[in-house]
Scaffold this active site. Structure first.
Site, PDB file in Angstrom:
ATOM      1  N   LYS A 180     -12.542 -41.327  13.155  1.00 21.60           N
ATOM      2  CA  LYS A 180     -12.247 -41.350  14.591  1.00 21.60           C
ATOM      3  C   LYS A 180     -13.225 -42.236  15.353  1.00 21.60           C
ATOM      4  O   LYS A 180     -12.835 -42.867  16.331  1.00 21.60           O
ATOM      5  CB  LYS A 180     -12.151 -39.946  15.197  1.00 21.60           C
ATOM      6  CG  LYS A 180     -13.348 -39.060  15.042  1.00 21.60           C
ATOM      7  CD  LYS A 180     -13.040 -37.688  15.612  1.00 21.60           C
ATOM      8  CE  LYS A 180     -14.268 -36.806  15.633  1.00 21.60           C
ATOM      9  NZ  LYS A 180     -14.921 -36.640  14.311  1.00 21.60           N
ATOM     10  N   ARG A 209     -15.423 -30.529  21.834  1.00 20.87           N
ATOM     11  CA  ARG A 209     -15.648 -29.995  20.488  1.00 20.87           C
ATOM     12  C   ARG A 209     -15.238 -28.533  20.377  1.00 20.87           C
ATOM     13  O   ARG A 209     -15.239 -27.957  19.312  1.00 20.87           O
ATOM     14  CB  ARG A 209     -17.140 -30.112  20.239  1.00 20.87           C
ATOM     15  CG  ARG A 209     -17.729 -30.599  18.957  1.00 20.87           C
ATOM     16  CD  ARG A 209     -17.149 -31.758  18.278  1.00 20.87           C
ATOM     17  NE  ARG A 209     -17.953 -32.093  17.119  1.00 20.87           N
ATOM     18  CZ  ARG A 209     -18.523 -33.264  16.915  1.00 20.87           C
ATOM     19  NH1 ARG A 209     -18.357 -34.235  17.765  1.00 20.87           N
ATOM     20  NH2 ARG A 209     -19.215 -33.466  15.827  1.00 20.87           N
ATOM     21  N   ARG A 262     -20.560 -43.375   3.827  1.00 18.16           N
ATOM     22  CA  ARG A 262     -20.653 -44.206   5.031  1.00 18.16           C
ATOM     23  C   ARG A 262     -22.086 -44.434   5.535  1.00 18.16           C
ATOM     24  O   ARG A 262     -22.986 -43.654   5.251  1.00 18.16           O
ATOM     25  CB  ARG A 262     -19.797 -43.619   6.162  1.00 18.16           C
ATOM     26  CG  ARG A 262     -20.445 -42.484   6.900  1.00 18.16           C
ATOM     27  CD  ARG A 262     -19.651 -42.124   8.137  1.00 18.16           C
ATOM     28  NE  ARG A 262     -20.172 -40.911   8.738  1.00 18.16           N
ATOM     29  CZ  ARG A 262     -19.580 -40.275   9.726  1.00 18.16           C
ATOM     30  NH1 ARG A 262     -18.437 -40.715  10.214  1.00 18.16           N
ATOM     31  NH2 ARG A 262     -20.124 -39.191  10.232  1.00 18.16           N
ATOM     32  N   ARG A 274     -26.628 -41.185   8.073  1.00 18.91           N
ATOM     33  CA  ARG A 274     -26.965 -40.135   9.038  1.00 18.91           C
ATOM     34  C   ARG A 274     -27.493 -38.901   8.308  1.00 18.91           C
ATOM     35  O   ARG A 274     -26.978 -38.528   7.261  1.00 18.91           O
ATOM     36  CB  ARG A 274     -25.715 -39.749   9.835  1.00 18.91           C
ATOM     37  CG  ARG A 274     -25.453 -40.671  10.990  1.00 18.91           C
ATOM     38  CD  ARG A 274     -24.143 -40.411  11.648  1.00 18.91           C
ATOM     39  NE  ARG A 274     -23.792 -38.996  11.774  1.00 18.91           N
ATOM     40  CZ  ARG A 274     -22.716 -38.575  12.434  1.00 18.91           C
ATOM     41  NH1 ARG A 274     -21.922 -39.437  13.017  1.00 18.91           N
ATOM     42  NH2 ARG A 274     -22.431 -37.304  12.504  1.00 18.91           N
ATOM     43  N   ARG A 334     -20.408 -28.654   8.785  1.00 16.13           N
ATOM     44  CA  ARG A 334     -19.667 -29.334   9.855  1.00 16.13           C
ATOM     45  C   ARG A 334     -18.164 -29.070   9.733  1.00 16.13           C
ATOM     46  O   ARG A 334     -17.471 -28.945  10.730  1.00 16.13           O
ATOM     47  CB  ARG A 334     -19.966 -30.843   9.825  1.00 16.13           C
ATOM     48  CG  ARG A 334     -21.362 -31.154  10.379  1.00 16.13           C
ATOM     49  CD  ARG A 334     -21.813 -32.544  10.038  1.00 16.13           C
ATOM     50  NE  ARG A 334     -20.993 -33.581  10.625  1.00 16.13           N
ATOM     51  CZ  ARG A 334     -20.889 -34.815  10.129  1.00 16.13           C
ATOM     52  NH1 ARG A 334     -21.524 -35.150   9.031  1.00 16.13           N
ATOM     53  NH2 ARG A 334     -20.143 -35.694  10.742  1.00 16.13           N
TER      54      ARG A 334
END
Ligand code: AMP
Length: 214
Positions: free
Chosen positions: A16, A91, A130, A160, A171
């Site tokens: 996203k 969220r 990523r 990250r 998450r």
């Protein structure tokens, strides 16, 4: 004239952020990523910053007020006709309700919500590979192992902290319990566009463009 405002939803790793950046470029929208704001805030090393870091390190959501205050200030400082695209906000349902108020208060009445759907197996594979640019925040979904610098600005590419397996799992839990119910919230308002996220970046973008234009 009305501004175009977009919320982009989807589980962690669904792409996203990448899509939001592309849409922002295409329609000249202000890209607002609450995760980027929080990571920059943490770097300032304040007492509150240390508390915020704790939430991120655990993969948990930071308190709504911190996010809402940031979004409010950001939108208040933009011209009314400048549309925005939110990445990572809202969220939870409370934030979705607050978001509607903030948009109304800043005269942004046209809201489109895009939900990118993907299978969990594919998402975990993507998140583990990523990197992001420390400087310009560009996301590199699957960079070559020896790629160390951002091809746009030369900034350092980093993984990250919360893209580590244990935090990724957390998450996902948070997404299922707190963020997923937002989809029904917008479905009832009939301004939701659903996209198949198990395609290449370009194919996903094409599907989004087709449905936005409709
Ligand atoms: P993201 O970059 O959107 O994946 O966000 C990274 C982390 O920042 C999340 O796992 C949360 O800890 C925190 N975060 C980002 N956006 C929000 C939000 N809207 N509300 C609460 N926490 C957030």
């Amino acid at each position: 004239m009305r501004s175009l405002n977009i919320i982009i939803l989807g589980p962690p790793g669904t792409g996203k952020g990448t899509q939001a950046q592309k849409i922002a470029k295409k329609f000249n929208l202000e890209y607002i990523a609450t995760g980027d704001f929080l990571r920059d805030f943490i770097k300032k090393n304040s007492k509150l910053g240390k508390e915020v870091k704790n939430y991120l390190d655990k993969g948990e959501l930071v308190p709504n007020e911190i996010i809402n205050d940031y979004v409010k200030e950001k939108l208040n400082n933009l011209p009314e006709l400048r549309g925005v695209i939110f990445d990572g906000f809202p969220r939870n349902v409370k934030q979705a309700i607050d978001c509607e108020k903030i948009l109304r208060d800043t005269k942004r009445n046209c809201l489109m919500v895009i939900n990118i759907k993907s299978s969990e197996k594919e998402l975990i594979r993507r998140l583990s590979g990523r990197k992001i640019c420390k400087k310009c925040k560009r996301i590199f979904p699957n960079p070559k192992i020896n790629m160390k610098k951002c091809s746009d600005c030369g900034g350092k590419l980093i993984i990250r902290d919360d893209d580590r397996p244990k935090v990724i799992k957390k998450r996902f839990q948070i997404y299922t319990v707190q963020t997923k119910p937002i989809i029904d919230f917008y479905k009832k308002k009939s301004n939701l566009i659903e996209i198949n996220g198990d395609q290449s970046i370009e194919e996903v973008f094409k599907e989004i463009m087709k449905k936005i234009k409709k």
